[in-house]
Design a protein around this motif. Structure first.
Motif, PDB file in Angstrom:
ATOM      1  N   UNK A  58      58.066  26.959  73.463  1.00  0.00           N
ATOM      2  CA  UNK A  58      58.645  27.594  74.641  1.00  0.00           C
ATOM      3  C   UNK A  58      58.708  26.610  75.813  1.00  0.00           C
ATOM      4  N   UNK A  59      59.649  26.841  76.729  1.00  0.00           N
ATOM      5  CA  UNK A  59      59.717  25.979  77.919  1.00  0.00           C
ATOM      6  C   UNK A  59      58.415  26.020  78.704  1.00  0.00           C
ATOM      7  N   UNK A  60      58.065  24.890  79.305  1.00  0.00           N
ATOM      8  CA  UNK A  60      56.803  24.799  80.041  1.00  0.00           C
ATOM      9  C   UNK A  60      57.007  24.804  81.555  1.00  0.00           C
ATOM     10  N   UNK A  61      58.205  25.181  82.013  1.00  0.00           N
ATOM     11  CA  UNK A  61      58.475  25.226  83.445  1.00  0.00           C
ATOM     12  C   UNK A  61      57.721  26.350  84.118  1.00  0.00           C
ATOM     13  N   UNK A  62      57.941  26.467  85.437  1.00  0.00           N
ATOM     14  CA  UNK A  62      57.238  27.482  86.221  1.00  0.00           C
ATOM     15  C   UNK A  62      57.725  28.871  85.847  1.00  0.00           C
ATOM     16  N   UNK A  63      56.865  29.846  86.013  1.00  0.00           N
ATOM     17  CA  UNK A  63      57.229  31.240  85.774  1.00  0.00           C
ATOM     18  C   UNK A  63      57.570  31.539  84.329  1.00  0.00           C
ATOM     19  N   UNK A  64      56.595  31.455  83.397  1.00  0.00           N
ATOM     20  CA  UNK A  64      56.881  31.747  81.997  1.00  0.00           C
ATOM     21  C   UNK A  64      57.422  33.165  81.827  1.00  0.00           C
ATOM     22  N   UNK A  65      58.409  33.304  80.959  1.00  0.00           N
ATOM     23  CA  UNK A  65      59.098  34.577  80.762  1.00  0.00           C
ATOM     24  C   UNK A  65      58.501  35.333  79.570  1.00  0.00           C
ATOM     25  N   UNK A  66      58.221  36.632  79.720  1.00  0.00           N
ATOM     26  CA  UNK A  66      57.756  37.416  78.570  1.00  0.00           C
ATOM     27  C   UNK A  66      58.805  37.408  77.459  1.00  0.00           C
ATOM     28  N   UNK A  67      58.323  37.385  76.228  1.00  0.00           N
ATOM     29  CA  UNK A  67      59.199  37.360  75.059  1.00  0.00           C
ATOM     30  C   UNK A  67      58.898  38.577  74.180  1.00  0.00           C
ATOM     31  N   UNK A  68      59.964  39.244  73.741  1.00  0.00           N
ATOM     32  CA  UNK A  68      59.808  40.431  72.904  1.00  0.00           C
ATOM     33  C   UNK A  68      59.618  40.048  71.444  1.00  0.00           C
ATOM     34  N   UNK A  69      58.784  40.801  70.766  1.00  0.00           N
ATOM     35  CA  UNK A  69      58.511  40.567  69.347  1.00  0.00           C
ATOM     36  C   UNK A  69      58.744  41.868  68.583  1.00  0.00           C
TER      37      UNK A  69
END
Length: 240
Positions: free
Chosen positions: A115-126
């Motif tokens: 996953x991207x390591x930038x600011x503000x990690x985004x929730x991911x659906x599973x």
């Protein structure tokens, strides 16, 4: 001698072959009738070919990992969707399942990277999907696994949202799915999505079907495995 003969009663056993095959061979060689030699020789070859085609007794007695002590373990090895939209992250890793018995609770481990390591990690659906068909990337896995015919987010296959940390997801939780019986998730697919599952609160039809979670980044098919993967990963997650 009697004990040895008794232990050699199985024509496919090593003792039988070591003792009786040489004796039978000598009898064939010393026979005067050609037709009788052919018959006995053919029978000897038949027994040999039958023994070679049978699995080793050790393999026959080895229990299937899916039946081991009634505890069942499964893994799902993630691969990026194909074709993946340009700019989307390529997610690798696995989902592990453990269930102690047919009526027990399933424990799930997530181990994802990429996953991207930038600011503000985004929730991911599973989600768990109906079919384990990856012939066209993740596009033929069907709808969310929903044997009860309810609306999203109450599908058995709705596993929730998970937030990456430093480009990784490491999580352990319990699920209502099962690895046993006709509702087993074995052979079905798991997908992780570009976005967050709105949990049925999006106010449109898609919200009650798939949660508006966006494109599938990566997917896999759930299959039986040994306890080793689970033991290794649960120890590492506990150490985080």
């Amino acid at each position: 001698m009697i004990t040895l003969l008794r232990s050699s009663s199985d024509p496919c056993s090593k003792n039988f072959q070591d003792i009786w095959f040489p004796i039978v061979f000598l009898i064939v060689v010393t026979m005067h009738q050609h037709w009788l030699k052919c018959i006995v020789g053919a029978l000897l070859l038949f027994v040999l070919s039958t023994c070679q085609s049978e699995p080793d007794q050790t393999d026959r007695n080895q229990p299937d990992v899916g039946q081991n002590s009634s505890t069942r373990y499964a893994t799902c090895e993630m691969s990026p969707n194909l074709p993946l939209v340009e700019g989307m992250p390529q997610i690798y890793g696995r989902v592990l399942f453990r269930q102690g018995n047919p009526n027990g609770t399933v424990r799930v481990l997530l181990w994802f990277n990429g996953f991207p390591t930038g600011s503000g990690p985004q929730p991911r659906a599973l989600h768990i999907h109906q079919y384990g068909n990856l012939m066209n990337g993740c596009g033929l896995t069907g709808s969310h696994f929903n044997p009860e015919g309810v609306t999203h987010p109450n599908h058995l296959g709705d596993l929730g949202n998970f937030v990456p940390q430093q480009g990784k997801i490491r999580a352990a939780f319990e699920s209502e799915v099962t690895l046993f019986g006709h509702l087993s998730v074995l052979g079905r697919a798991v997908s992780i999505h570009q976005g967050r599952d709105d949990l049925g609160l999006g106010g449109n039809d898609g919200s009650l079907i798939h949660g508006n979670a966006g494109v599938v980044l990566s997917c896999c098919v759930i299959g039986i495995t040994s306890p080793d993967l689970w033991s290794a990963h649960i120890a590492q997650i506990r150490g985080i």
